[in-house]
Design a protein around this motif. Structure first.
Motif, mmCIF file in Angstrom:
data_model
loop_
_atom_site.group_PDB
_atom_site.id
_atom_site.type_symbol
_atom_site.label_atom_id
_atom_site.label_comp_id
_atom_site.label_asym_id
_atom_site.label_seq_id
_atom_site.Cartn_x
_atom_site.Cartn_y
_atom_site.Cartn_z
ATOM 1 N N ILE A 97 6.299 -3.986 0.347
ATOM 2 C CA ILE A 97 5.222 -4.974 0.340
ATOM 3 C C ILE A 97 5.765 -6.391 0.189
ATOM 4 N N HIS A 98 7.036 -6.532 -0.175
ATOM 5 C CA HIS A 98 7.600 -7.869 -0.410
ATOM 6 C C HIS A 98 7.682 -8.699 0.865
ATOM 7 N N ASP A 99 7.578 -8.053 2.022
ATOM 8 C CA ASP A 99 7.702 -8.751 3.297
ATOM 9 C C ASP A 99 6.354 -9.152 3.908
ATOM 10 N N ILE A 100 5.284 -9.037 3.129
ATOM 11 C CA ILE A 100 3.965 -9.460 3.620
ATOM 12 C C ILE A 100 3.941 -10.982 3.689
ATOM 13 N N GLY A 101 3.495 -11.504 4.799
ATOM 14 C CA GLY A 101 3.486 -12.949 5.029
ATOM 15 C C GLY A 101 2.533 -13.704 4.116
ATOM 16 N N GLN A 102 2.909 -14.923 3.802
ATOM 17 C CA GLN A 102 2.119 -15.763 2.902
ATOM 18 C C GLN A 102 0.719 -16.012 3.448
ATOM 19 N N ASP A 103 0.582 -16.167 4.763
ATOM 20 C CA ASP A 103 -0.732 -16.406 5.359
ATOM 21 C C ASP A 103 -1.682 -15.247 5.071
ATOM 22 N N LEU A 104 -1.202 -14.028 5.234
ATOM 23 C CA LEU A 104 -2.026 -12.849 4.967
ATOM 24 C C LEU A 104 -2.373 -12.763 3.476
ATOM 25 N N LEU A 105 -1.418 -13.048 2.608
ATOM 26 C CA LEU A 105 -1.679 -13.057 1.164
ATOM 27 C C LEU A 105 -2.732 -14.101 0.805
ATOM 28 N N GLU A 124 9.717 12.378 12.928
ATOM 29 C CA GLU A 124 10.083 12.824 14.276
ATOM 30 C C GLU A 124 10.286 14.332 14.352
ATOM 31 N N ASP A 125 10.650 14.948 13.228
ATOM 32 C CA ASP A 125 10.883 16.399 13.210
ATOM 33 C C ASP A 125 9.618 17.201 12.920
ATOM 34 N N GLY A 126 8.459 16.526 12.792
ATOM 35 C CA GLY A 126 7.200 17.206 12.560
ATOM 36 C C GLY A 126 6.871 17.468 11.104
ATOM 37 N N THR A 127 7.757 17.098 10.199
ATOM 38 C CA THR A 127 7.520 17.259 8.769
ATOM 39 C C THR A 127 6.996 15.936 8.197
ATOM 40 N N PRO A 128 6.518 15.940 6.944
ATOM 41 C CA PRO A 128 6.017 14.686 6.374
ATOM 42 C C PRO A 128 7.083 13.589 6.360
ATOM 43 N N ALA A 129 6.675 12.399 6.783
ATOM 44 C CA ALA A 129 7.576 11.242 6.765
ATOM 45 C C ALA A 129 7.998 10.970 5.321
ATOM 46 N N CYS A 130 9.221 10.470 5.148
ATOM 47 C CA CYS A 130 9.708 10.167 3.808
ATOM 48 C C CYS A 130 10.744 9.053 3.877
ATOM 49 N N ALA A 131 11.259 8.682 2.726
ATOM 50 C CA ALA A 131 12.198 7.564 2.576
ATOM 51 C C ALA A 131 11.455 6.272 2.909
ATOM 52 N N THR A 132 12.146 5.243 3.373
ATOM 53 C CA THR A 132 11.482 3.987 3.715
ATOM 54 C C THR A 132 10.755 4.166 5.042
ATOM 55 N N VAL A 133 9.455 3.941 5.016
ATOM 56 C CA VAL A 133 8.622 4.095 6.209
ATOM 57 C C VAL A 133 8.137 2.711 6.611
ATOM 58 N N ARG A 134 8.448 2.301 7.805
ATOM 59 C CA ARG A 134 8.043 0.987 8.321
ATOM 60 C C ARG A 134 6.582 1.017 8.754
ATOM 61 N N PRO A 135 5.843 -0.037 8.458
ATOM 62 C CA PRO A 135 4.441 -0.089 8.881
ATOM 63 C C PRO A 135 4.292 -0.058 10.398
ATOM 64 N N ALA A 136 3.300 0.691 10.856
ATOM 65 C CA ALA A 136 2.937 0.661 12.267
ATOM 66 C C ALA A 136 2.086 -0.574 12.526
ATOM 67 N N ALA A 137 1.346 -1.013 11.501
ATOM 68 C CA ALA A 137 0.505 -2.209 11.608
ATOM 69 C C ALA A 137 0.170 -2.700 10.202
ATOM 70 N N ARG A 138 -0.073 -3.999 10.124
ATOM 71 C CA ARG A 138 -0.514 -4.595 8.861
ATOM 72 C C ARG A 138 -1.521 -5.682 9.222
ATOM 73 N N ARG A 139 -2.655 -5.699 8.502
ATOM 74 C CA ARG A 139 -3.693 -6.664 8.834
ATOM 75 C C ARG A 139 -4.603 -6.882 7.638
ATOM 76 N N LEU A 140 -5.483 -7.863 7.762
ATOM 77 C CA LEU A 140 -6.537 -8.087 6.805
ATOM 78 C C LEU A 140 -7.735 -7.274 7.287
ATOM 79 N N ALA A 141 -8.191 -6.329 6.471
ATOM 80 C CA ALA A 141 -9.293 -5.447 6.850
ATOM 81 C C ALA A 141 -10.487 -5.714 5.953
ATOM 82 N N LYS A 142 -11.633 -5.233 6.377
ATOM 83 C CA LYS A 142 -12.854 -5.363 5.568
ATOM 84 C C LYS A 142 -12.759 -4.445 4.376
ATOM 85 N N ARG A 143 -13.455 -4.825 3.324
ATOM 86 C CA ARG A 143 -13.486 -4.018 2.092
ATOM 87 C C ARG A 143 -14.195 -2.720 2.318
#
Length: 143
Positions: A97-105, A124-143
């Protein structure tokens, strides 16, 4: 840092395409599972939680973990770590979360929505993702 210098913002993690039948949870302040949930048919899992954001920005809260002077992240516990003793998996996802842009914050801090991070829950192997997982998307959403 005084609490008066902090703004509470709701963060949301959406796990898209989780492996069906596998429990996921936030990691609680004490390190245990918090709000475990699973998906029978691969429907998205949604976790909302508060984060206090101070100047810098600095991220604080019960779900915020740290590594070094800058890196801040949230753990998602999976399988056994989420409270399912019968699961064949015992994993965690690390979501930065440290890489979230100031504008979005700033926009979220004005109360106009929640910071939503979407991640893919299946590796990729069909099992649950683990370790550091990169966001597919990040945005400001409605509550």
């Amino acid at each position: 840092m005084a609490r008066a210098d902090q703004t509470e913002i709701t963060f949301r993690i959406v796990i898209e395409q989780p492996v069906a039948g596998v429990l996921h949870s936030l990691q609680a302040k004490d390190g245990g599972p918090l709000d475990p949930k699973g998906s029978d048919g691969g429907e998205p899992l949604v976790f909302d939680f508060p984060v206090r954001v101070g100047p810098g920005p600095k991220f604080l809260g019960d779900q915020v973990r740290r590594e070094g002077p800058v890196r801040r992240f949230v753990y998602i516990r999976i399988g056994q770590l989420a409270g399912d003793a019968a699961s064949p998996w015992s994993r965690r996802m690390k979501i930065d979360i440290h890489d979230i842009g100031q504008d979005l914050l700033d926009r979220a801090g004005r109360g106009t929505g929640v910071i939503e991070t979407r991640i893919n829950g299946t590796g990729e192997d069909g099992t649950p993702a683990c370790a550091t997982v990169r966001p597919a998307a990040r945005r400001l959403a409605k509550r």
